[in-house]
Scaffold this motif. Structure first.
Motif, PDB file in Angstrom:
ATOM      1  N   GLN A  13       0.834  -1.191   0.000  1.00 13.61           N
ATOM      2  CA  GLN A  13       0.000   0.000   0.000  1.00 13.61           C
ATOM      3  C   GLN A  13       0.873   1.248   0.000  1.00 13.61           C
ATOM      4  O   GLN A  13       2.062   1.194   0.349  1.00 13.61           O
ATOM      5  N   PRO A  88       2.217   5.260  -5.447  1.00 14.04           N
ATOM      6  CA  PRO A  88       1.703   4.542  -6.626  1.00 14.04           C
ATOM      7  C   PRO A  88       2.578   4.744  -7.862  1.00 14.04           C
ATOM      8  O   PRO A  88       2.719   3.816  -8.675  1.00 14.04           O
ATOM      9  N   SER A 114      -0.302   0.171  -4.277  1.00 14.38           N
ATOM     10  CA  SER A 114      -1.725   0.497  -4.405  1.00 14.38           C
ATOM     11  C   SER A 114      -2.044   1.788  -3.659  1.00 14.38           C
ATOM     12  O   SER A 114      -1.440   2.093  -2.632  1.00 14.38           O
TER      13      SER A 114
END
Length: 115
Positions: A13, A88, A114
């Motif tokens: 993440q 990202p 992500s």
């Protein structure tokens, strides 16, 4: 024939961390400046970071300064890339090679961040 094998990629993440490794077989790279590069879909391969043969000098692309750290263990013929605060836009396949891209490229390791 030098074979480069990158590993350590994965899915994380935003804000996460990964540590990539690059192992070389067939030749020691202890006397070479080694680099990490990356290629995102539709983009050219770009320079990320480099480390001198003595590990006394490092350089980074502006977009990773302060977030990524390159290191090496010449005894293990391995180069590392510690990636923190991932974004990202760091999503790409990551490769290692000499700074001047002397050797054949390996398969790379996929990093996906992500949002």
């Amino acid at each position: 024939q030098v074979q480069l094998v990158e590993s350590g990629g994965g899915l994380v993440q935003t804000g996460g961390s990964l540590r990539l490794s690059c192992a070389a077989s067939g030749r020691t790279f202890s006397t070479y400046t080694m680099g990490w590069f990356r290629q995102a879909p539709g983009n050219e391969r770009e320079f990320v970071a480099a480390i001198s043969w003595s590990a006394g000098s490092t350089s980074y692309a502006d977009f990773v300064k302060g977030r990524f750290t390159i290191s090496r263990d010449s005894a293990k013929n391995t180069v590392y890339l510690q990636m923190n605060s991932l974004k990202p836009e760091d999503t790409a396949i990551y490769y290692c090679n000499t700074r001047s891209s002397l050797w054949h490229w390996g398969q790379g390791t996929q990093v996906t961040v992500s949002s």
